[in-house]
Design an enzyme around this catalytic site. Structure first.
Site, PDB file in Angstrom:
ATOM      1  N   GLU A 464       4.740 -29.343 -17.874  1.00 57.92           N
ATOM      2  CA  GLU A 464       3.365 -29.843 -17.831  1.00 57.92           C
ATOM      3  C   GLU A 464       2.462 -28.941 -18.678  1.00 57.92           C
ATOM      4  O   GLU A 464       2.445 -27.722 -18.463  1.00 57.92           O
ATOM      5  CB  GLU A 464       2.891 -29.888 -16.374  1.00 57.92           C
ATOM      6  CG  GLU A 464       3.619 -30.972 -15.598  1.00 57.92           C
ATOM      7  CD  GLU A 464       3.586 -30.778 -14.094  1.00 57.92           C
ATOM      8  OE1 GLU A 464       2.686 -30.078 -13.588  1.00 57.92           O
ATOM      9  OE2 GLU A 464       4.487 -31.316 -13.421  1.00 57.92           O
ATOM     10  N   GLU A 495       7.522 -33.393 -11.409  1.00 62.32           N
ATOM     11  CA  GLU A 495       8.360 -32.194 -11.329  1.00 62.32           C
ATOM     12  C   GLU A 495       9.828 -32.525 -11.123  1.00 62.32           C
ATOM     13  O   GLU A 495      10.718 -31.893 -11.700  1.00 62.32           O
ATOM     14  CB  GLU A 495       7.878 -31.262 -10.217  1.00 62.32           C
ATOM     15  CG  GLU A 495       6.619 -30.465 -10.552  1.00 62.32           C
ATOM     16  CD  GLU A 495       5.340 -31.278 -10.446  1.00 62.32           C
ATOM     17  OE1 GLU A 495       5.397 -32.427  -9.939  1.00 62.32           O
ATOM     18  OE2 GLU A 495       4.280 -30.773 -10.868  1.00 62.32           O
ATOM     19  N   ASP A 520       5.464 -23.072  -6.194  1.00 55.26           N
ATOM     20  CA  ASP A 520       5.126 -23.959  -5.066  1.00 55.26           C
ATOM     21  C   ASP A 520       5.580 -25.393  -5.355  1.00 55.26           C
ATOM     22  O   ASP A 520       5.958 -26.132  -4.457  1.00 55.26           O
ATOM     23  CB  ASP A 520       3.614 -23.957  -4.821  1.00 55.26           C
ATOM     24  CG  ASP A 520       3.051 -22.550  -4.735  1.00 55.26           C
ATOM     25  OD1 ASP A 520       2.628 -22.147  -3.653  1.00 55.26           O
ATOM     26  OD2 ASP A 520       3.054 -21.837  -5.761  1.00 55.26           O
ATOM     27  N   PHE A 521       5.509 -25.788  -6.635  1.00 54.67           N
ATOM     28  CA  PHE A 521       5.831 -27.182  -6.989  1.00 54.67           C
ATOM     29  C   PHE A 521       7.339 -27.410  -7.062  1.00 54.67           C
ATOM     30  O   PHE A 521       7.781 -28.536  -7.240  1.00 54.67           O
ATOM     31  CB  PHE A 521       5.183 -27.586  -8.314  1.00 54.67           C
ATOM     32  CG  PHE A 521       3.728 -27.222  -8.440  1.00 54.67           C
ATOM     33  CD1 PHE A 521       2.931 -27.032  -7.311  1.00 54.67           C
ATOM     34  CD2 PHE A 521       3.150 -27.044  -9.686  1.00 54.67           C
ATOM     35  CE1 PHE A 521       1.593 -26.677  -7.428  1.00 54.67           C
ATOM     36  CE2 PHE A 521       1.813 -26.683  -9.813  1.00 54.67           C
ATOM     37  CZ  PHE A 521       1.034 -26.496  -8.678  1.00 54.67           C
ATOM     38  N   ILE A 522       8.093 -26.343  -6.947  1.00 51.76           N
ATOM     39  CA  ILE A 522       9.546 -26.532  -6.977  1.00 51.76           C
ATOM     40  C   ILE A 522       9.989 -27.323  -5.747  1.00 51.76           C
ATOM     41  O   ILE A 522      11.023 -27.985  -5.753  1.00 51.76           O
ATOM     42  CB  ILE A 522      10.288 -25.178  -7.115  1.00 51.76           C
ATOM     43  CG1 ILE A 522      11.628 -25.399  -7.842  1.00 51.76           C
ATOM     44  CG2 ILE A 522      10.538 -24.512  -5.780  1.00 51.76           C
ATOM     45  CD1 ILE A 522      11.939 -24.403  -8.892  1.00 51.76           C
ATOM     46  N   HIS A 564      -0.528 -22.641  -3.903  1.00 49.85           N
ATOM     47  CA  HIS A 564      -0.456 -22.092  -5.258  1.00 49.85           C
ATOM     48  C   HIS A 564      -0.201 -20.588  -5.246  1.00 49.85           C
ATOM     49  O   HIS A 564      -0.479 -19.915  -6.229  1.00 49.85           O
ATOM     50  CB  HIS A 564      -1.767 -22.333  -6.027  1.00 49.85           C
ATOM     51  CG  HIS A 564      -1.923 -23.717  -6.567  1.00 49.85           C
ATOM     52  ND1 HIS A 564      -2.083 -24.811  -5.768  1.00 49.85           N
ATOM     53  CD2 HIS A 564      -1.949 -24.178  -7.852  1.00 49.85           C
ATOM     54  CE1 HIS A 564      -2.216 -25.886  -6.528  1.00 49.85           C
ATOM     55  NE2 HIS A 564      -2.131 -25.532  -7.791  1.00 49.85           N
TER      56      HIS A 564
END
Ligand SMILES: Cc1ncc(C[n+]2csc(CCOP(=O)(O)OP(=O)(O)O)c2C)c(N)n1
Ligand SMILES: [Mg+2]
Length: 760
Positions: A464, A495, A520-522, A564
């Protein structure tokens, strides 16, 4: 670099329209296809044979499950029994329409796909040498009437052996029927995660295109899978306008009307035809169409056209094939709870095998006697395959690690892999060093990427906002100016698809470096990271190679709070099959990132947002740092502190303070968490007798617990005090500064813990 177009505020009254999505447009039949030369009589007979093979194979699975396989009545089948009886025309019609060197991905109900892909890939192997190579030691060609017959038997034997968990199975029994892959045949793997292969297929197709391979990826999925998030991410990913030459993937939805029991029409979706979804993703409705999945000839027609579109640069294509599974979801489901006899009868009355038998006779290709003979022959092959598989070898428990890691790298690629000058769109530039030869950590990241992209054309970077903008933290800034959008591109905010496509692209020979902005987005990617990227090598018997790097970041300390600021490295370290690297210094980040890109295993590469702005001495040259080697950053005799990523910097500050008090701390940076260099850590603790692990993650379940446990196991006799851990509190990261400061281990807290440790 600004984008190619401006998006202007145009608010004229108009309406959004869609072209119609065709349903059942094929009006031909076997006769028309034979007459037009689109099918040869041999190809038509091959379709019958392959469908018979699938049906008898699965009927035999049912017999074994019931203990009724006559040649081996005592054998008890364990494992999944998702049979596709009734759906054979979709598997065979589709696979017969692509080339032997094209790829497929498959599902938990994938016996038909596997049998068909192997069958057709053998038909595509015309030379005796190729057939002999495939047969290997698995059979003696002298026992068969032809090499082709022997090879077909080996294919059926090894497919059944995989279902039975045998060493001779295509995946050495590590995957079983739900995770069978067959790399001889371009079968990239079945998937027991519903929808799991969607992004793998899109990524493999992207990889084929970028590698200049003229191949198509045929992605089999069920109707149930189309309601999973990854379906939408993968459709959009494959349809992006920026992929100007299209993505050569055919999404083939085998709509057998049910998930496990959830009915597609009238219950779990709001639409009658899943092909309608194509209208949501690009201006050509993904060339979507609905086809009769009970007619192999109709399926063959549609997939032939779809493959042509893909090869011509107009992919992806979405095909919905209406079909029906006659049996339950698995053999423990008798279906009566959720569907009627009259519905079942209606579908069974248009049975695909009866249909093609009739057509072959009607058009003079076979006689009734020929068909009886072919059925008997295929039955004998399946009985022989099953008997062979039952008697095959059980894997040795001592080999349990076989296939987890690959020990190869791309080191030896040499000049042939280099990006030609002509492909560069801008000048290769190094970051200017300060007087001490230092650059920022984030510049070191960019430099590693630049050098590896120059060194190896297969390396691409996406994620991104990583292109024009250079990533949320500037770590990819400048790359697009050198390599252009073909090699450095923005991904949609998807993701799961980012990770899944990286896995798929790596399986066909790319070396993608994908970015997940915050660790965190994993959590959005967990199936793709944990079930696909991590496991595809092991599950497929060590046959798949996944040289993908997922770069991500840890942050904290900025009031970004719970979503985050986490330090989620333990989420990935707990999944076997992933290497995990977390460097703290600019010098290390460059050397380790380059090593990660060259490694043939998947690597989760964790950078730290606070480290990005730290300077370090970084040579303007090609060097790597081996993965799995710790670094003794500071020597000392009173205690060992093991710390990684940003916590290493705080630990070193604490060590300075402690030195003034006369406490000499040895600081070890593992740099790599998986594999962990236990030897260096144990040697240090053996010397100091005391160990403290410092990390930013909460205490419970943290990776520091693992380090502490390994120290206790290896150094018990040398320890003068229990191994201690400094960690965050067991709360989500709070926003308010006093709370966040309390949560992230401070220099003072680390120093204080060492003071008490040396007195214990
Ligand atoms: C992510 C996920 N959710 C649920 C399951 C359990 N499950 C296995 S198969 C299946 C039905 C899948 O339906 P569909 O995609 O239509 O394929 P079909 O079984 O009809 O071939 C379900 C719910 C799973 N394996 N994976
Ligand atoms: Mg289904």
């Amino acid at each position: 670099m600004p984008k190619n177009m401006d998006v202007l505020p145009l608010f004229e009254k108009s309406e959004i329209t869609f072209d119609p999505i065709p349903r059942f447009i094929f009006e031909g039949h076997l006769g028309t296809e034979l007459a037009a030369g689109r099918l040869t009589p041999e190809a038509a007979v091959g379709m019958l044979d392959c469908m018979l093979g699938i049906r008898f194979f699965e009927e035999t699975v049912a017999q074994m499950k019931a203990g009724k396989f006559k040649p081996r009545p005592d054998f008890r089948f364990i494992g999944a029994t998702h049979l596709s009886i009734g759906q054979e025309a979709t598997a065979v019609g589709a696979v017969s329409a692509i080339r032997a060197d094209d790829y497929i991905t498959s599902t938990h109900r994938g016996h038909g796909h596997s049998i068909a892909k192997g069958f057709y890939s053998l038909l595509g192997r015309t030379s005796d040498d190729e057939l002999r190579e495939f047969i290997g030691d698995y059979a003696d060609p002298a026992d068969y009437e032809s090499l082709a017959e022997c090879a077909l038997q080996v294919h059926l034997n090894r497919t059944m052996a995989e279902l039975l968990g045998k060493e001779e199975g295509y995946c050495g029994g590590r995957g079983g029927g739900m995770h069978i892959a067959d790399f001889h045949a371009g079968h990239l793997g079945a998937n027991a995660i519903v929808g799991g292969s969607y992004a793998i297929a899109a990524g493999a197709a992207m990889g084929c295109r970028k590698l200049g391979l003229d191949r198509v990826v045929l992605c089999f999925v069920g109707d149930g899978a189309t309601n999973n998030g990854i379906c939408h991410e993968a459709y959009n990913f494959a349809c992006q306008d920026q992929f100007e030459q299209g993505t050569p993937v055919i999404f083939l939805v085998e709509n057998n009307q049910y998930g496990m029991t959830g009915q597609q029409v009238g219950e779990v979706t709001g639409i009658d035809d899943l092909a309608q979804r194509g209208a949501g993703y690009n201006e050509v409705n993904m060339h979507a169409e609905v086809i009769n999945g009970m007619d192999a000839v109709a399926v063959h027609d549609a997939i032939t056209r779809a493959a042509d579109l893909c090869r011509g640069g107009d992919g992806p294509v979405l095909i919905e094939s209406k079909t029906y599974r006659y049996m339950g979801h698995s053999l423990s489901d008798d279906c009566t709870a959720y569907r009627s006899q009259s519905e079942e009868d209606a579908w069974e009355s248009i049975d695909p095998i009866d249909h093609i038998k009739r057509a072959l006779v009607e058009h003079g290709v076979l006689t009734d006697d020929d068909i009886v003979e072919r059925c008997a022959r295929m039955n004998r092959r399946i009985v022989a395959a099953t008997t062979w598989a039952v008697d095959a070898t059980d894997p040795d428990p001592a080999d349990i690690y076989h296939g987890l890691w690959v020990d190869t790298t791309s080191e030896g690629i040499g000049d042939e892999g280099r990006t030609p000058e002509a492909e560069l769109v801008g000048e290769v530039k190094y970051t200017r060093r300060d007087r001490q030869g230092r650059i920022l950590y984030r510049h070191a990241v960019a430099e590693a990427l630049m050098e590896e992209m120059l060194r190896d054309r297969r390396v691409v970077c996406y994620g991104e906002d990583i292109a024009d903008y250079g990533g949320a933290f500037g770590a990819t800034r400048g790359l697009i100016e050198i390599f252009g959008r073909e090699r450095v591109f923005n991904a949609p905010i998807s993701e799961a698809a980012i990770v899944g496509t990286a896995a798929g692209a790596s399986m066909v020979g790319m070396r993608p470096v994908a970015e997940i902005m915050y660790i965190d987005f994993i959590l959005m990617t967990m199936d793709q990271t944990g079930n696909q990227l991590a496991k595809n090598r092991y599950m497929f018997g060590g046959k798949a190679t996944l040289p993908a790097v997922i770069r991500t970041t840890i942050g904290g300390g900025r009031g970004y709070a719970g979503q985050h600021s986490q330090s989620l490295e333990a989420v990935v370290t707990m999944i076997p099959g992933l290497k995990v690297v977390a460097p703290a210094f600019a010098h290390d980040v460059k050397g380790l990132l380059k090593a990660a890109i060259r490694d043939d295993n998947p690597v989760i590469f964790i950078e730290h947002q606070h480290c990005y702005t730290e300077k370090g001495e970084v040579p303007e040259e090609d060097y790597t740092i081996p993965i799995g080697v710790a670094n003794v950053v500071r020597e000392g005799s009173d205690a060992t502190v093991i710390a990684y990523s940003y916590m290493l910097l705080r630990t070193l500050e604490a060590a300075e303070q402690l030195a003034e008090e006369g406490i000499e701390v040895e600081v070890v940076d593992p740099r790599t968490l998986i594999p962990l260099d236990e030897g260096t850590i144990a040697a240090s603790v053996g010397k100091t007798g005391r160990a403290l692990v410092v990390q930013q993650a909460p205490y419970i379940g943290c990776f520091g617990e693992h380090i502490a446990h390994r120290i206790m196991e290896r150094c018990w006799g040398d320890l003068q005090a229990p191994v201690r851990i400094v960690a965050a509190h067991d709360v989500p990261p709070p926003m308010a500064a006093p709370l966040e400061n309390e949560n992230i281990p401070s220099v003072e807290k680390i120093a204080e813990r060492v003071r008490t440790l040396v007195q214990e």
